[in-house]
Design a protein around this motif. Structure first.
Motif, PDB file in Angstrom:
ATOM      1  N   ASP A  18      49.902 -69.135 -18.694  1.00  0.00           N
ATOM      2  CA  ASP A  18      51.281 -69.178 -18.207  1.00  0.00           C
ATOM      3  C   ASP A  18      51.640 -67.891 -17.480  1.00  0.00           C
ATOM      4  O   ASP A  18      52.296 -67.913 -16.428  1.00  0.00           O
ATOM      5  CB  ASP A  18      52.259 -69.411 -19.359  1.00  0.00           C
ATOM      6  CG  ASP A  18      52.182 -70.820 -19.923  1.00  0.00           C
ATOM      7  OD1 ASP A  18      51.567 -71.696 -19.281  1.00  0.00           O
ATOM      8  OD2 ASP A  18      52.746 -71.039 -21.021  1.00  0.00           O
ATOM      9  N   ALA A  19      51.214 -66.764 -18.034  1.00  0.00           N
ATOM     10  CA  ALA A  19      51.501 -65.474 -17.404  1.00  0.00           C
ATOM     11  C   ALA A  19      50.808 -65.377 -16.041  1.00  0.00           C
ATOM     12  O   ALA A  19      51.406 -64.890 -15.072  1.00  0.00           O
ATOM     13  CB  ALA A  19      51.057 -64.331 -18.313  1.00  0.00           C
ATOM     14  N   ARG A  40      59.503 -62.578 -16.739  1.00  0.00           N
ATOM     15  CA  ARG A  40      59.008 -63.650 -17.611  1.00  0.00           C
ATOM     16  C   ARG A  40      57.524 -63.467 -17.887  1.00  0.00           C
ATOM     17  O   ARG A  40      57.053 -63.663 -19.008  1.00  0.00           O
ATOM     18  CB  ARG A  40      59.269 -65.015 -16.971  1.00  0.00           C
ATOM     19  CG  ARG A  40      60.729 -65.426 -17.063  1.00  0.00           C
ATOM     20  CD  ARG A  40      61.035 -66.756 -16.422  1.00  0.00           C
ATOM     21  NE  ARG A  40      60.114 -67.821 -16.824  1.00  0.00           N
ATOM     22  CZ  ARG A  40      59.933 -68.938 -16.127  1.00  0.00           C
ATOM     23  NH1 ARG A  40      60.602 -69.128 -15.000  1.00  0.00           N
ATOM     24  NH2 ARG A  40      59.105 -69.862 -16.560  1.00  0.00           N
ATOM     25  N   GLY A  41      56.781 -63.069 -16.868  1.00  0.00           N
ATOM     26  CA  GLY A  41      55.350 -62.826 -17.042  1.00  0.00           C
ATOM     27  C   GLY A  41      55.090 -61.693 -18.015  1.00  0.00           C
ATOM     28  O   GLY A  41      54.201 -61.782 -18.874  1.00  0.00           O
ATOM     29  N   LEU A  42      55.844 -60.632 -17.891  1.00  0.00           N
ATOM     30  CA  LEU A  42      55.685 -59.498 -18.807  1.00  0.00           C
ATOM     31  C   LEU A  42      56.033 -59.895 -20.236  1.00  0.00           C
ATOM     32  O   LEU A  42      55.373 -59.473 -21.188  1.00  0.00           O
ATOM     33  CB  LEU A  42      56.539 -58.317 -18.342  1.00  0.00           C
ATOM     34  CG  LEU A  42      56.059 -57.637 -17.059  1.00  0.00           C
ATOM     35  CD1 LEU A  42      57.081 -56.614 -16.581  1.00  0.00           C
ATOM     36  CD2 LEU A  42      54.702 -56.988 -17.271  1.00  0.00           C
ATOM     37  N   ASN A  43      57.069 -60.714 -20.384  1.00  0.00           N
ATOM     38  CA  ASN A  43      57.425 -61.202 -21.724  1.00  0.00           C
ATOM     39  C   ASN A  43      56.303 -62.050 -22.313  1.00  0.00           C
ATOM     40  O   ASN A  43      56.001 -61.956 -23.505  1.00  0.00           O
ATOM     41  CB  ASN A  43      58.729 -61.999 -21.681  1.00  0.00           C
ATOM     42  CG  ASN A  43      59.938 -61.114 -21.449  1.00  0.00           C
ATOM     43  OD1 ASN A  43      59.905 -59.919 -21.724  1.00  0.00           O
ATOM     44  ND2 ASN A  43      61.000 -61.694 -20.934  1.00  0.00           N
ATOM     45  N   LEU A  45      53.110 -61.789 -21.598  1.00  0.00           N
ATOM     46  CA  LEU A  45      52.020 -60.872 -21.956  1.00  0.00           C
ATOM     47  C   LEU A  45      52.333 -60.125 -23.253  1.00  0.00           C
ATOM     48  O   LEU A  45      51.450 -59.927 -24.092  1.00  0.00           O
ATOM     49  CB  LEU A  45      51.750 -59.889 -20.813  1.00  0.00           C
ATOM     50  CG  LEU A  45      51.086 -60.494 -19.582  1.00  0.00           C
ATOM     51  CD1 LEU A  45      50.981 -59.451 -18.477  1.00  0.00           C
ATOM     52  CD2 LEU A  45      49.717 -61.056 -19.916  1.00  0.00           C
ATOM     53  N   ASP A  46      53.578 -59.722 -23.429  1.00  0.00           N
ATOM     54  CA  ASP A  46      53.976 -59.071 -24.681  1.00  0.00           C
ATOM     55  C   ASP A  46      53.773 -60.009 -25.872  1.00  0.00           C
ATOM     56  O   ASP A  46      53.290 -59.596 -26.928  1.00  0.00           O
ATOM     57  CB  ASP A  46      55.440 -58.617 -24.618  1.00  0.00           C
ATOM     58  CG  ASP A  46      55.653 -57.424 -23.706  1.00  0.00           C
ATOM     59  OD1 ASP A  46      54.664 -56.723 -23.391  1.00  0.00           O
ATOM     60  OD2 ASP A  46      56.816 -57.190 -23.313  1.00  0.00           O
ATOM     61  N   LYS A  51      50.581 -61.746 -30.599  1.00  0.00           N
ATOM     62  CA  LYS A  51      49.748 -62.757 -31.271  1.00  0.00           C
ATOM     63  C   LYS A  51      48.363 -62.190 -31.572  1.00  0.00           C
ATOM     64  O   LYS A  51      47.807 -62.413 -32.641  1.00  0.00           O
ATOM     65  CB  LYS A  51      49.599 -64.005 -30.405  1.00  0.00           C
ATOM     66  CG  LYS A  51      50.761 -64.907 -30.421  1.00  0.00           C
ATOM     67  CD  LYS A  51      50.434 -66.093 -31.277  1.00  0.00           C
ATOM     68  CE  LYS A  51      51.575 -67.088 -31.178  1.00  0.00           C
ATOM     69  NZ  LYS A  51      51.691 -67.877 -32.360  1.00  0.00           N
ATOM     70  N   ALA A  52      47.796 -61.467 -30.611  1.00  0.00           N
ATOM     71  CA  ALA A  52      46.464 -60.884 -30.804  1.00  0.00           C
ATOM     72  C   ALA A  52      46.485 -59.860 -31.941  1.00  0.00           C
ATOM     73  O   ALA A  52      45.564 -59.809 -32.757  1.00  0.00           O
ATOM     74  CB  ALA A  52      45.974 -60.240 -29.510  1.00  0.00           C
TER      75      ALA A  52
END
Length: 100
Positions: A18-19, A40-43, A45-46, A51-52
């Motif tokens: 999605d990112a 939105r992309g940065l969110n 990735l955060d 999750k990781a």
């Protein structure tokens, strides 16, 4: 445990895809639309990083519990532990010989 790992891996893959899509769209967008897409992309990735980190914490915790449990078993049953390790080594040796 396995189901959790599979779900986490799937969630991470989805978030990262999605990112990537959002960043691709952001490269062609301009103005406030580009800013919105980048945010939105940065969110995303955060969220993927979080999750990781959660998955890593769970893996470390599980491995510590397993090591502690194995240590307790060996202390309580030293001869059984020796027999199990010896049997496993013998089996591995026999399997390795068959391959040659």
């Amino acid at each position: 445990m396995l189901e959790t790992r599979i779900k986490t891996r799937s969630d991470l893959k989805g978030l990262l895809m999605d990112a990537q899509d959002l960043f691709r769209d952001a490269t062609t967008a301009t103005g406030s639309k580009a800013d919105e897409l980048r945010n939105r992309g940065l969110n995303l990735l955060d969220a993927a990083i979080e999750k990781a980190q959660d998955a890593q914490s769970a893996a470390v915790s599980t491995s510590k519990e397993f090591a502690q449990s194995a240590g307790e078993y060996v202390r309580e049953n030293p001869w059984k532990a020796v027999a199990i390790v010896t049997s496993a080594a013998l089996l591995a040796s026999l399997l390795a010989r068959r391959r040659d």
